[in-house]
Design a protein around this motif. Structure first.
Motif, PDB file in Angstrom:
ATOM      1  N   UNK A   1       0.371  -0.619 -10.814  1.00 18.96           N
ATOM      2  CA  UNK A   1      -0.770  -0.546  -9.902  1.00 18.96           C
ATOM      3  C   UNK A   1      -1.495  -1.877  -9.919  1.00 18.96           C
ATOM      4  N   UNK A   2      -1.659  -2.472  -8.734  1.00 12.14           N
ATOM      5  CA  UNK A   2      -2.237  -3.805  -8.584  1.00 12.14           C
ATOM      6  C   UNK A   2      -3.572  -3.732  -7.855  1.00 12.14           C
ATOM      7  N   UNK A   3      -4.507  -4.589  -8.249  1.00  8.77           N
ATOM      8  CA  UNK A   3      -5.754  -4.738  -7.502  1.00  8.77           C
ATOM      9  C   UNK A   3      -5.457  -5.289  -6.114  1.00  8.77           C
ATOM     10  N   UNK A   4      -6.165  -4.778  -5.103  1.00 12.03           N
ATOM     11  CA  UNK A   4      -6.072  -5.333  -3.760  1.00 12.03           C
ATOM     12  C   UNK A   4      -7.473  -5.552  -3.202  1.00 12.03           C
ATOM     13  N   UNK A   5      -7.532  -6.269  -2.102  1.00 18.46           N
ATOM     14  CA  UNK A   5      -8.795  -6.600  -1.449  1.00 18.46           C
ATOM     15  C   UNK A   5      -8.539  -6.672   0.056  1.00 18.46           C
ATOM     16  N   UNK A   6      -9.583  -6.823   0.865  1.00 22.94           N
ATOM     17  CA  UNK A   6      -9.350  -6.944   2.315  1.00 22.94           C
ATOM     18  C   UNK A   6      -8.484  -8.159   2.645  1.00 22.94           C
TER      19      UNK A   6
ATOM     20  N   UNK B   1      -8.726  -0.088  -3.054  1.00 23.68           N
ATOM     21  CA  UNK B   1      -8.880  -1.270  -3.900  1.00 23.68           C
ATOM     22  C   UNK B   1      -7.713  -1.439  -4.866  1.00 23.68           C
ATOM     23  N   UNK B   2      -6.661  -0.628  -4.698  1.00 27.18           N
ATOM     24  CA  UNK B   2      -5.484  -0.741  -5.564  1.00 27.18           C
ATOM     25  C   UNK B   2      -4.270  -0.179  -4.838  1.00 27.18           C
TER      26      UNK B   2
END
Length: 419
Positions: free
Chosen positions: A169-174, A73-74
């Motif tokens: 550090x960045x938020x990520x998603x599918x 998620x990051x």
């Protein structure tokens, strides 16, 4: 330095050198050498925010870091990397960012430090995706902050005043797909009668205008996450606005070849190939241009657009295109979206800086007093006014003084603003 210039070519850097350290130790050594320093990203700022009469330090040769965490998620990335470098790697791992700017060419650290935003009613700026960051201060100390830490909200949109951002550090998603739909000639009266309906019709919505006419905008761009269940709703809104489906690919600047633009016509594609307006492998926008941007709370958006409309005859001769889009509120001290959803009025000007600077005071006076300028673009508001429009300014000034007491990262730009 002679030929060292910013991306647009309107600014020649005064720095005596540009350093390209290849490791943290080399970077620390350059900072230890003393003197004024500023960090240099992809040179996409149109003012002197990155300039100095000391040394410019670019992080483009630092070790490449793109590390997804165990929870997926990051992602931790090197500050000097461009969004266009990171996005394909994330996609290959089945991941995505929630937002991208119109240009994938910009560096992560530079975009975050200036509050650069991207677009979408429900989407925060690029800085809002920051979960943590690591900064090397002028004294050689490594500081790492994460959401919830006392200074975090002040250190993200930092104007480059705190130190060298080693990683973010960045938020990520599918990962997801997006399709772009482009419409010609939406009527301004209908748009402004229900601006929320217009900007809410897609994941990300842009209105483009040259202001050569005041009855209709040139283009309405709608970027929509897939699957798309809103086709009928979108068609109904376009009809109500008097807009027609574009009969071919469009560049935001009318009459410019659209080859550099990402795919349109409702053809789905990966998120990083649709959210930006321009492809990474092409020179974006017009190339030779200037930019200004003012961001206003949504409550003042219609008044702001009407103010621009009232100055159309003055603006149009200098304008390549005006883009209007939206950003969700965040809690970052110097973010233009601090504690308020915003609408951005972005101006891409012809490369006549003297004429643009002569016009800007008139434009700034006509806009609502809540308008905040983009930190990396041309504006003429005085320092007291800029500080007054940013309620956490004094807190940030105290943070800057604590992190850089010797004022190594302070340049003329920051000094003009009272830092």
């Amino acid at each position: 330095m002679g030929n060292e210039r910013n991306w647009a070519g309107n600014l020649s850097y005064r720095a005596a050198e540009v350093a390209h350290p290849a490791s943290v130790d080399e970077l620390r050594g350059r900072l230890a050498a003393g003197g004024p320093v500023r960090m240099l990203g992809t040179r996409h700022c149109f003012n002197d925010i990155a300039d100095t009469d000391g040394a410019l330090i670019a992080l483009d040769r630092m070790p490449r870091i793109i590390e997804v965490n165990g929870q997926r998620d990051a992602v931790r990335v090197s500050g000097g990397l461009r969004y266009g470098d990171i996005a394909p790697v994330l996609h290959d791992q089945g991941l995505a960012l929630a937002n991208l700017a119109s240009l994938p060419h910009i560096s992560v650290a530079g975009a975050v430090a200036t509050g650069t935003h991207g677009s979408g009613d429900g989407i925060g700026s690029l800085a809002a995706a920051v979960r943590a960051l690591t900064v090397l201060t002028a004294s050689g100390e490594v500081r790492r902050l994460q959401r919830g830490d006392a200074d975090f909200a002040g250190a993200v949109v930092s104007l480059g005043a705190l130190g060298a951002v080693l990683d973010i550090t960045l938020d990520v998603e599918p990962t997801y797909a997006v399709a772009q739909h482009v419409y010609d000639g939406p009527g301004w009266d209908a748009v402004l009668a229900d601006l929320d309906a217009v900007t809410g019709i897609g994941t990300s919505v842009s209105l483009f205008s040259t202001w050569r006419r005041t009855d209709a905008a040139d283009l309405l761009w709608v970027k929509q996450r897939q699957p798309d269940g809103r086709a009928d709703e979108r068609a109904g809104l376009a009809a109500a606005l008097g807009a027609a489906v574009a009969d071919g690919k469009r560049h935001p600047i009318l009459g410019v070849d659209a080859e550099a633009c990402t795919e349109q016509g409702g053809v789905p594609g990966e998120w990083f190939q649709r959210l930006p307006h321009f492809k990474l492998e092409f020179t974006p926008s017009a190339g030779a241009e200037l930019q200004s941007e003012y961001l206003v709370p949504r409550t003042d958006a219609v008044a702001a657009i009407e103010a621009v409309r009232s100055l159309a005859e003055r603006i149009a001769p200098l304008l390549l295109v005006n883009e209007i889009r939206t950003v969700r509120a965040d809690a970052l001290w110097l973010s233009p979206a601090y504690r308020t959803d915003i609408v951005g009025l972005h101006f891409t000007w012809r490369p006549d800086e003297q004429a643009v600077r002569a016009l800007l005071p008139e434009l700034e006076a006509a806009l609502p007093a809540s308008a905040r300028p983009h930190w990396g673009k041309i504006f003429t508001l005085d320092a007291a006014e800029v500080r007054a429009r940013n309620p956490r300014w004094d807190d940030f000034a105290a943070l800057r003084a604590a992190w850089d007491p010797e004022r190594r990262f302070v340049n003329d730009y920051l000094a003009r603003l009272g830092l």
